[in-house]
Scaffold this motif. Structure first.
Motif, short mmCIF file in Angstrom:
data_model
loop_
_atom_site.label_atom_id
_atom_site.label_comp_id
_atom_site.label_asym_id
_atom_site.label_seq_id
_atom_site.Cartn_x
_atom_site.Cartn_y
_atom_site.Cartn_z
N GLU A 301 0.82 -1.21 0.00
CA GLU A 301 0.00 0.00 0.00
C GLU A 301 0.86 1.26 0.00
O GLU A 301 0.54 2.24 -0.68
CB GLU A 301 -0.92 0.00 1.22
N GLU A 302 1.95 1.25 0.76
CA GLU A 302 2.72 2.48 0.95
C GLU A 302 3.83 2.67 -0.07
O GLU A 302 4.33 3.78 -0.23
CB GLU A 302 3.31 2.47 2.37
N SER A 303 4.22 1.61 -0.77
CA SER A 303 5.31 1.73 -1.74
C SER A 303 4.85 1.58 -3.18
O SER A 303 5.60 1.93 -4.11
CB SER A 303 6.37 0.66 -1.45
N GLY A 304 3.65 1.04 -3.40
CA GLY A 304 3.21 0.77 -4.76
C GLY A 304 3.72 -0.55 -5.31
O GLY A 304 3.47 -0.88 -6.47
N LEU A 305 4.42 -1.33 -4.49
CA LEU A 305 4.86 -2.65 -4.91
C LEU A 305 3.67 -3.62 -4.93
O LEU A 305 2.61 -3.33 -4.39
CB LEU A 305 5.94 -3.17 -3.96
N THR A 306 3.86 -4.76 -5.55
CA THR A 306 2.83 -5.78 -5.61
C THR A 306 3.34 -7.06 -4.94
O THR A 306 4.55 -7.20 -4.72
CB THR A 306 2.47 -6.10 -7.08
N PRO A 307 2.45 -7.98 -4.60
CA PRO A 307 2.90 -9.25 -4.00
C PRO A 307 3.94 -9.97 -4.85
O PRO A 307 4.82 -10.66 -4.31
CB PRO A 307 1.61 -10.06 -3.88
N ALA A 308 3.88 -9.78 -6.19
CA ALA A 308 4.86 -10.43 -7.07
C ALA A 308 6.26 -9.86 -6.88
O ALA A 308 7.25 -10.50 -7.25
CB ALA A 308 4.43 -10.29 -8.52
N ASP A 309 6.36 -8.65 -6.30
CA ASP A 309 7.67 -8.02 -6.07
C ASP A 309 8.32 -8.50 -4.78
O ASP A 309 9.45 -8.11 -4.48
CB ASP A 309 7.52 -6.50 -6.01
N ILE A 310 7.62 -9.31 -4.00
CA ILE A 310 8.11 -9.74 -2.69
C ILE A 310 8.58 -11.20 -2.76
O ILE A 310 7.81 -12.08 -3.13
CB ILE A 310 7.02 -9.60 -1.62
N ARG A 311 9.83 -11.42 -2.40
CA ARG A 311 10.33 -12.80 -2.35
C ARG A 311 10.03 -13.46 -1.02
O ARG A 311 9.57 -14.60 -0.97
CB ARG A 311 11.85 -12.79 -2.58
#
Length: 410
Positions: A301-311
């Motif tokens: 929510e705060e960075s604009g990243l998505t779950p796919a960006d998280i390892r």
């Protein structure tokens, strides 16, 4: 449009919270309104309507006077002094406990032993059926505290999760489940957030200090979460690192209720009821999976990243934020699948743009920080100077926990 909607929602939450506690006044006002609109064009109708209107006006005027008298019955004084850690020993059940005070940011109770226990991921959770309710001692001041805290800020009465248990190490057997409860954010504002206020009744001069009334147990030590009467909403913060080793931080805006204008962790906020459910709707059983879900949600929510960006995300630490009613805080370390150039192009989701002034990527060597802390170097000297000077308390505590975990894994 998103900003206008969130401002409108914040105002509606604020008025709804107060209205639920001052409904007799609203009812009197409705009586006045009905008296006006029901005036009939007949002599009898006019007389009856005038009588009803007069009674309504009388009742409404009385209620307004009573309300003003009650709202003027308390004086609030900000406590600017640092939390008096020397006067409130840690709970005896907390091993290796120590207070960590950061000038102008606050004081936290930390425990290296509790952090190590969290690394083992043995704690389970149990969610109470009944939601949290403010105790009578805090209900009286709730209508007064909320306007004070809401001044100049946007506060939403969103759902949060509170904690009524302590993640203590257990010898041998699996620890007992930690009790969680559902609450609303305004419950926390009117309980935990009184930690920096001294409240005085104007008629008697009696003072209410949350630190003495609610945080101190019968032995004179800090009360465990299992014996607390506060909302104790769970904080979740994670520090995320890009594939090229940059730390992602969030520059908070002045509208943030806590740590405004400081650098915050990559994702930081409160655990919510939705974090207690799996993607297919099942109930989460393990503490670390619920906390991790909250951390990653806040990060996206705060960075604009998505779950796919998280390892991956690892829960690395725990603390109690003393200035905020000793509320529980969990910290994590997230490994991203994106590099710093890609992260720099992201923007927070629309609802978070009121609170975020953008992202700042910083060079941080966790291994070096961990080695310095293990050698006894103070946190103020182990961290990069900019982070120590500009970082919020959750950011500093999250880096401390992440560095300790990384060092233990080397």
């Amino acid at each position: 449009m998103g900003k206008l909607t969130r401002r409108a929602r914040a105002r509606a939450d604020y008025l709804g919270f107060l209205g639920a506690r001052e409904w007799p006044l609203a009812a009197s006002g409705l009586g006045v309104l009905l008296g006006v609109v029901t005036i009939l064009p007949s002599a009898i109708g006019v007389v009856l309507s005038i009588i009803a209107l007069a009674l309504g006006v009388t009742t409404f005027t009385r209620d307004v006077r009573l309300l003003r008298r009650r709202w003027a019955g308390f004086e609030f004084t900000a406590i600017a002094a640092p939390f008096p850690a020397a006067e409130l020993p840690p709970p005896s059940a907390y091993p290796e406990a120590a207070y960590l005070a950061v000038p102008a940011r606050g004081t936290a109770l930390v425990s290296a032993a509790i952090d190590r226990e969290l690394w083992e991921e043995r704690h389970t959770i149990d969610v109470a059926e009944q939601p949290y309710r403010l105790p009578p001692s805090l209900k009286a001041t709730a209508p007064h505290v909320l306007p004070l805290r809401a001044r100049g800020r946007l506060l939403f009465n969103g759902p949060v999760v509170g904690m009524r248990g302590d993640p203590l190490p257990a010898t041998g057997a699996r620890p007992a489940p930690i009790r969680l409860h559902r609450a609303r954010f305004f419950d926390a504002v009117c309980s935990n957030e009184l930690g920096t206020l001294r409240i005085t009744r104007t008629d008697t001069g009696e003072e209410y200090d949350l630190r003495k009334a609610e945080l101190t147990d019968s032995a004179g030590a800090l009360r465990e979460l299992s014996g607390s009467a506060l909302a104790d909403h769970v904080g979740v913060s994670t520090v995320a690192f890009t594939t090229d080793g940059k730390l992602v931080t969030v520059r908070q805006s002045a509208l943030n209720a806590v740590s405004g204008l400081l650098l915050a962790p990559s994702g930081s906020g409160s655990l919510e009821p939705r974090d207690l459910r799996t993607p297919d709707g099942g109930a989460r059983q393990a503490l670390h999976t619920a906390v991790r879900a909250g951390m990653e949600r806040e990060l996206c929510e705060e960075s604009g990243l998505t779950p796919a960006d998280i390892r991956s995300t690892k829960v690395t630490g725990f603390a109690r934020w003393m200035d905020r009613g000793a509320k529980p805080e969990f910290f994590g370390l997230t490994e991203l699948a994106a590099d710093s150039a890609e992260v720099a192009r992201r923007r927070p989701v629309s609802g978070e743009r009121l609170y975020s002034a953008g992202l700042t990527l910083v060079d941080v060597d966790l291994a070096a920080i961990g080695a310095a802390l293990a050698a006894g170097v103070p946190l103020s000297e182990a961290l990069p100077q900019r982070l120590w000077e500009d970082g919020s308390l959750p950011l500093l505590l999250a880096l401390r926990a992440a560095a300790a975990w990384r060092t233990a894994r080397v």
